[in-house]
Design an enzyme around this catalytic site. Structure first.
Site, PDB file in Angstrom:
ATOM      1  N   GLY A 188      -8.687   4.179   9.935  1.00 46.16           N
ATOM      2  CA  GLY A 188      -9.319   2.898   9.621  1.00 46.16           C
ATOM      3  C   GLY A 188      -9.153   2.417   8.198  1.00 46.16           C
ATOM      4  O   GLY A 188      -9.732   1.394   7.823  1.00 46.16           O
ATOM      5  N   THR A 189      -8.349   3.112   7.396  1.00 42.14           N
ATOM      6  CA  THR A 189      -8.234   2.714   5.987  1.00 42.14           C
ATOM      7  C   THR A 189      -7.659   1.312   5.822  1.00 42.14           C
ATOM      8  O   THR A 189      -8.130   0.530   4.999  1.00 42.14           O
ATOM      9  CB  THR A 189      -7.351   3.706   5.204  1.00 42.14           C
ATOM     10  OG1 THR A 189      -6.150   3.948   5.952  1.00 42.14           O
ATOM     11  CG2 THR A 189      -8.066   5.008   4.972  1.00 42.14           C
ATOM     12  N   GLY A 190      -6.615   0.984   6.602  1.00 41.79           N
ATOM     13  CA  GLY A 190      -5.985  -0.331   6.452  1.00 41.79           C
ATOM     14  C   GLY A 190      -6.914  -1.464   6.834  1.00 41.79           C
ATOM     15  O   GLY A 190      -7.023  -2.473   6.119  1.00 41.79           O
ATOM     16  N   CYS A 191      -7.601  -1.309   7.959  1.00 45.43           N
ATOM     17  CA  CYS A 191      -8.563  -2.321   8.406  1.00 45.43           C
ATOM     18  C   CYS A 191      -9.672  -2.487   7.371  1.00 45.43           C
ATOM     19  O   CYS A 191     -10.089  -3.599   7.036  1.00 45.43           O
ATOM     20  CB  CYS A 191      -9.186  -1.922   9.743  1.00 45.43           C
ATOM     21  SG  CYS A 191      -8.006  -1.513  11.042  1.00 45.43           S
ATOM     22  N   THR A 216      -8.800   9.805   7.681  1.00 44.11           N
ATOM     23  CA  THR A 216      -8.516   8.510   7.047  1.00 44.11           C
ATOM     24  C   THR A 216      -8.306   7.397   8.074  1.00 44.11           C
ATOM     25  O   THR A 216      -7.718   6.367   7.762  1.00 44.11           O
ATOM     26  CB  THR A 216      -7.251   8.623   6.170  1.00 44.11           C
ATOM     27  OG1 THR A 216      -6.172   9.104   6.991  1.00 44.11           O
ATOM     28  CG2 THR A 216      -7.467   9.582   5.012  1.00 44.11           C
ATOM     29  N   LYS A 241       0.843  -1.193   0.000  1.00 45.00           N
ATOM     30  CA  LYS A 241       0.000   0.000   0.000  1.00 45.00           C
ATOM     31  C   LYS A 241       0.881   1.247   0.000  1.00 45.00           C
ATOM     32  O   LYS A 241       1.644   1.469   0.932  1.00 45.00           O
ATOM     33  CB  LYS A 241      -0.910  -0.004   1.231  1.00 45.00           C
ATOM     34  CG  LYS A 241      -1.862  -1.201   1.259  1.00 45.00           C
ATOM     35  CD  LYS A 241      -2.776  -1.205   2.460  1.00 45.00           C
ATOM     36  CE  LYS A 241      -2.030  -1.335   3.763  1.00 45.00           C
ATOM     37  NZ  LYS A 241      -2.919  -1.608   4.916  1.00 45.00           N
TER      38      LYS A 241
END
Length: 272
Positions: free
Chosen positions: A214-217, A212, A181
């Protein structure tokens, strides 16, 4: 459950992750994502955090036996079509979850969470080797960001050119696919997906929006949701990227710090 009701049930996705009391990341983000994408979300809680828009004020890991019992309770009765992992703070937890996933014949998405959006450490240094040697080898897709790539492999990525090298370093630990990412780079939000032979570059515009959390989860849960529906890895990742891009565009202010993405953006249900 009767055969008729079982036939009508949506695909089942299990998240193994920590709780975010602020609702933007962790188990809460995972379950919101799964609902938005039409799968049945289930959870194994690994840790409780005191967390808000400003950061993580405290974290308490659950006992390994509690994590194992939750996992077996869900998988042995309800069943599962894909598994997603998030915050696994200790070596013992990482190894336990890796063993459980390795014994479950469904796709798995490993988000090797190292630090929070605010820079708070969510993984003990002693657990890094367990992630490398136990968890990554059982992953269908690993989804590290550039900080996590550096933490796991020592490879520092400063431009798109370095993403192939980063992917090769992560693949060396055994996941089938890796999604690097590149959100921390400048320019478009670009991610790189590869299994060592196929390559897919995924690009999206970068929004002027700092909310932003929580984007990875969210991305990892969206990928798991696609895999649970029977999509290929490239299909699931492309669909997840589209979903997360919309969620980031709709991110909204909450509290005094970094707000969450809008998990309900397709329904007009968020705070945007």
């Amino acid at each position: 459950m009767s055969a008729s009701s079982r036939a009508s049930a949506p695909p089942r996705v299990l998240t193994v992750a920590g709780s975010d009391s602020g609702g933007g990341a962790g188990i809460q983000a995972d379950l919101k994502t799964m609902l938005a994408l039409g799968v049945h979300g289930m959870s194994v809680l690994t840790a409780v955090t005191a967390q808000n828009s400003l950061g993580v004020q405290g974290a308490w890991e659950l006992p390994v036996e509690a994590v194992r019992a939750q996992y077996r309770s869900v998988v042995d009765d309800i069943g599962v079509d894909a598994v997603k992992t998030g915050m696994l703070s200790s070596a013992e937890l990482v190894e336990t979850v890796a063993e459980l996933i390795g014994g479950t014949a469904v796709p798995s998405v490993v988000d090797p969470v190292g630090v929070s959006k605010h820079g708070d450490s969510l993984l003990a240094a002693s657990a890094l080797d367990s992630v490398r040697t136990k968890l990554l080898p059982v992953a269908t897709v690993a989804t590290p960001n550039l900080d996590e790539v550096a933490q796991l492999t020592g490879v520092e990525v400063e431009s798109e050119d370095g993403m192939r090298r980063a992917a090769a370093a992560v693949l060396a630990y055994g996941p089938t696919w890796v999604l690097i990412k590149g959100g921390h780079l400048s320019g478009d939000a670009v991610d790189f997906l590869t299994d060592g032979s196929e390559e897919h570059w995924l690009r999206a515009p970068r929004f002027d929006n700092r909310h932003t959390h929580g984007t990875g989860c969210t991305l990892a849960s969206a990928i798991a949701s696609g895999l649970a529906k029977g999509q290929s890895v490239p299909e699931a990742v492309a669909g997840a990227k589209e979903y997360v891009t919309g969620a980031i565009a709709g991110g909204f202010a909450l509290g005094g710090g970094i707000g969450p993405v809008d998990h309900g953006w397709r329904f007009g249900a968020g705070g945007a």
